[in-house]
Design a protein around this motif. Structure first.
Motif, PDB file in Angstrom:
ATOM      1  N   ALA A 107       0.893  -1.069   0.019  1.00 35.46           N
ATOM      2  CA  ALA A 107       0.101  -0.101   0.031  1.00 35.46           C
ATOM      3  C   ALA A 107       0.968   1.311  -0.168  1.00 35.46           C
ATOM      4  CB  ALA A 107      -1.006  -0.110   1.215  1.00 35.46           C
ATOM      5  N   THR A 108       1.919   1.309   0.828  1.00 36.65           N
ATOM      6  CA  THR A 108       2.929   2.297   0.903  1.00 36.65           C
ATOM      7  C   THR A 108       3.554   2.594  -0.678  1.00 36.65           C
ATOM      8  OG1 THR A 108       3.448   1.839   3.054  1.00 36.65           O
ATOM      9  CG2 THR A 108       4.999   3.238   1.831  1.00 36.65           C
ATOM     10  N   GLY A 109       3.853   1.517  -1.530  1.00 34.72           N
ATOM     11  CA  GLY A 109       4.401   1.601  -2.825  1.00 34.72           C
ATOM     12  C   GLY A 109       3.621   2.258  -3.754  1.00 34.72           C
ATOM     13  N   VAL A 110       2.665   1.459  -3.647  1.00 29.93           N
ATOM     14  CA  VAL A 110       1.363   1.938  -4.587  1.00 29.93           C
ATOM     15  C   VAL A 110       0.943   3.328  -4.432  1.00 29.93           C
ATOM     16  CG1 VAL A 110      -0.983   1.567  -5.389  1.00 29.93           C
ATOM     17  CG2 VAL A 110       0.383  -0.506  -5.107  1.00 29.93           C
ATOM     18  N   SER A 111       0.763   3.762  -3.107  1.00 32.34           N
ATOM     19  CA  SER A 111       0.470   5.277  -2.686  1.00 32.34           C
ATOM     20  C   SER A 111       1.435   5.940  -3.416  1.00 32.34           C
ATOM     21  CB  SER A 111       0.237   5.310  -1.255  1.00 32.34           C
ATOM     22  OG  SER A 111      -0.816   4.753  -0.867  1.00 32.34           O
ATOM     23  N   ALA A 112       2.546   5.728  -3.216  1.00 34.48           N
ATOM     24  CA  ALA A 112       4.020   6.623  -3.637  1.00 34.48           C
ATOM     25  C   ALA A 112       3.978   6.704  -5.270  1.00 34.48           C
ATOM     26  CB  ALA A 112       5.276   6.128  -3.305  1.00 34.48           C
ATOM     27  N   VAL A 113       3.704   5.485  -5.866  1.00 43.68           N
ATOM     28  CA  VAL A 113       3.684   5.480  -7.560  1.00 43.68           C
ATOM     29  C   VAL A 113       2.575   6.152  -7.755  1.00 43.68           C
ATOM     30  CG1 VAL A 113       3.313   3.884  -9.160  1.00 43.68           C
ATOM     31  CG2 VAL A 113       5.151   3.334  -7.337  1.00 43.68           C
ATOM     32  N   LEU A 114       1.432   5.978  -7.292  1.00 42.58           N
ATOM     33  CA  LEU A 114       0.045   6.649  -7.725  1.00 42.58           C
ATOM     34  C   LEU A 114       0.015   7.927  -7.720  1.00 42.58           C
ATOM     35  CD1 LEU A 114      -2.691   6.275  -8.794  1.00 42.58           C
ATOM     36  CD2 LEU A 114      -3.534   5.850  -6.327  1.00 42.58           C
ATOM     37  N   ALA A 115       0.789   8.523  -6.587  1.00 48.67           N
ATOM     38  CA  ALA A 115       0.883   9.966  -6.248  1.00 48.67           C
ATOM     39  C   ALA A 115       1.874  10.735  -7.522  1.00 48.67           C
ATOM     40  CB  ALA A 115       1.517  10.329  -5.120  1.00 48.67           C
ATOM     41  N   VAL A 116       2.923   9.855  -7.832  1.00 48.02           N
ATOM     42  CA  VAL A 116       3.793  10.355  -9.021  1.00 48.02           C
ATOM     43  C   VAL A 116       3.001  10.329 -10.367  1.00 48.02           C
ATOM     44  CG1 VAL A 116       5.875   9.715 -10.372  1.00 48.02           C
ATOM     45  CG2 VAL A 116       6.021   9.710  -7.941  1.00 48.02           C
ATOM     46  N   VAL A 117       2.385   9.157 -10.751  1.00 48.38           N
ATOM     47  CA  VAL A 117       1.736   9.096 -11.959  1.00 48.38           C
ATOM     48  C   VAL A 117       0.575  10.226 -11.816  1.00 48.38           C
ATOM     49  CG1 VAL A 117       0.025   7.363 -13.086  1.00 48.38           C
ATOM     50  CG2 VAL A 117       2.003   6.430 -11.882  1.00 48.38           C
ATOM     51  N   THR A 118      -0.225  10.365 -10.738  1.00 46.35           N
ATOM     52  CA  THR A 118      -1.212  11.346 -11.002  1.00 46.35           C
ATOM     53  C   THR A 118      -0.591  12.802 -11.291  1.00 46.35           C
ATOM     54  OG1 THR A 118      -2.496  10.083  -9.117  1.00 46.35           O
ATOM     55  CG2 THR A 118      -3.022  12.498  -9.429  1.00 46.35           C
ATOM     56  N   PHE A 119       0.611  13.129 -10.827  1.00 47.12           N
ATOM     57  CA  PHE A 119       1.215  14.319 -10.945  1.00 47.12           C
ATOM     58  C   PHE A 119       1.468  14.392 -12.446  1.00 47.12           C
ATOM     59  CE2 PHE A 119       2.209  15.315  -6.395  1.00 47.12           C
ATOM     60  CZ  PHE A 119       1.701  16.378  -6.172  1.00 47.12           C
ATOM     61  N   VAL A 120       2.135  13.359 -13.011  1.00 49.02           N
ATOM     62  CA  VAL A 120       2.427  13.274 -14.252  1.00 49.02           C
ATOM     63  C   VAL A 120       1.173  13.287 -15.330  1.00 49.02           C
ATOM     64  CG1 VAL A 120       3.429  11.754 -16.087  1.00 49.02           C
ATOM     65  CG2 VAL A 120       4.762  12.096 -13.955  1.00 49.02           C
ATOM     66  N   VAL A 121       0.306  12.490 -15.316  1.00 51.85           N
ATOM     67  CA  VAL A 121      -0.922  12.375 -15.878  1.00 51.85           C
ATOM     68  C   VAL A 121      -2.052  13.544 -15.746  1.00 51.85           C
ATOM     69  CG1 VAL A 121      -3.013  11.016 -16.487  1.00 51.85           C
ATOM     70  CG2 VAL A 121      -0.761  10.001 -15.931  1.00 51.85           C
ATOM     71  N   TRP A 122      -1.973  14.230 -14.376  1.00 50.96           N
ATOM     72  CA  TRP A 122      -2.968  15.042 -13.826  1.00 50.96           C
ATOM     73  C   TRP A 122      -4.469  15.097 -14.755  1.00 50.96           C
ATOM     74  CZ3 TRP A 122      -1.483  17.570  -9.918  1.00 50.96           C
ATOM     75  CH2 TRP A 122      -2.337  18.828  -9.457  1.00 50.96           C
ATOM     76  N   PRO A 123      -5.232  14.051 -14.170  1.00 52.03           N
ATOM     77  CA  PRO A 123      -6.332  13.594 -14.754  1.00 52.03           C
ATOM     78  C   PRO A 123      -7.301  14.858 -14.694  1.00 52.03           C
ATOM     79  CG  PRO A 123      -6.145  12.336 -12.714  1.00 52.03           C
ATOM     80  CD  PRO A 123      -4.861  13.115 -13.146  1.00 52.03           C
ATOM     81  N   ASP A 124      -8.394  14.677 -15.521  1.00 54.32           N
ATOM     82  CA  ASP A 124      -9.326  16.053 -15.548  1.00 54.32           C
ATOM     83  C   ASP A 124     -10.256  16.118 -14.230  1.00 54.32           C
ATOM     84  OD1 ASP A 124      -8.478  17.067 -18.056  1.00 54.32           O
ATOM     85  OD2 ASP A 124     -10.017  15.718 -19.135  1.00 54.32           O
ATOM     86  N   GLU A 125     -10.486  14.770 -13.864  1.00 56.06           N
ATOM     87  CA  GLU A 125     -11.280  14.693 -12.598  1.00 56.06           C
ATOM     88  C   GLU A 125     -10.430  13.533 -11.504  1.00 56.06           C
ATOM     89  OE1 GLU A 125     -14.977  12.941 -13.926  1.00 56.06           O
ATOM     90  OE2 GLU A 125     -15.367  14.782 -15.083  1.00 56.06           O
ATOM     91  N   GLY A 126     -10.757  13.892 -10.300  1.00 57.14           N
ATOM     92  CA  GLY A 126     -10.258  12.860  -9.467  1.00 57.14           C
ATOM     93  C   GLY A 126      -8.927  13.202  -8.823  1.00 57.14           C
ATOM     94  N   THR A 127      -8.314  14.446  -9.284  1.00 57.02           N
ATOM     95  CA  THR A 127      -6.810  14.511  -9.072  1.00 57.02           C
ATOM     96  C   THR A 127      -6.745  14.794  -7.368  1.00 57.02           C
ATOM     97  OG1 THR A 127      -6.459  15.568 -11.154  1.00 57.02           O
ATOM     98  CG2 THR A 127      -4.848  16.009  -9.579  1.00 57.02           C
TER      99      THR A 127
END
Length: 159
Positions: free
Chosen positions: A66-86
């Motif tokens: 969960a720690t690793g997924v949370s860290a990767v997900l945070a980075v991916v979210t910053f890179v992708v920056w989706p229109d919704e849910g960011t």
């Protein structure tokens, strides 16, 4: 819309955070109460055994996963920056990383390490046990709330 591998990563994060929240709420609601009801020597010895068992692969895979997924997900979210849910995704990641993993490292593990050094049958062990139960459980409540809120945020980030 979140889809593809990003969707899978978010679902994995939500499930892992939820599983950790479930373990922690069990400790907050009945395990620690049961241990506190025992004579101090028995409570200390039982918690020492639990702390040894907790760092085995079964729990650590979920907790650190969960720690690793949370860290990767945070980075991916910053890179992708989706229109919704960011906001929801980043908040969920931060809640888990700081409120669950961070609190574990800063508050619960040091108390576990101190408990590991006491003799369960000693007066010092009995004195520390009373403090340990109160403090450790309070910090565990915070970890439980953080992991639960992280789960909710990640799920909301998907909707």
């Amino acid at each position: 819309m979140i889809d593809g591998p990003y969707f899978v990563l978010t679902v994995l994060g939500a499930v892992a955070c939820g599983l950790v929240a479930g373990v922690f709420i069990g400790f907050s609601t009945f395990v620690m109460k049961g241990l506190a009801a025992l004579p101090p020597a028995q409570g200390v010895a039982a918690m020492q055994a639990i702390n040894v068992a907790a760092v085995k692969p079964a729990f650590m895979a979920v907790f650190m996963g969960a720690t690793g997924v949370s860290a990767v997900l945070a980075v991916v979210t910053f890179v992708v920056w989706p229109d919704e849910g960011t906001v929801e995704l980043l908040l969920g990641c931060a809640l888990y990383l700081f409120g669950c993993f961070g609190v574990t490292v800063a508050a619960n593990v040091p108390r576990n390490d101190a408990l590991a050094k006491v003799d369960p049958a000693s007066e010092h062990g009995a004195e520390y046990w009373r403090t340990y139960v109160t403090e450790w459980t309070m910090w565990n409540h915070i970890r439980t709330a953080a992991a639960t809120a992280a789960t909710v945020c990640l799920v909301l980030g998907l909707t």
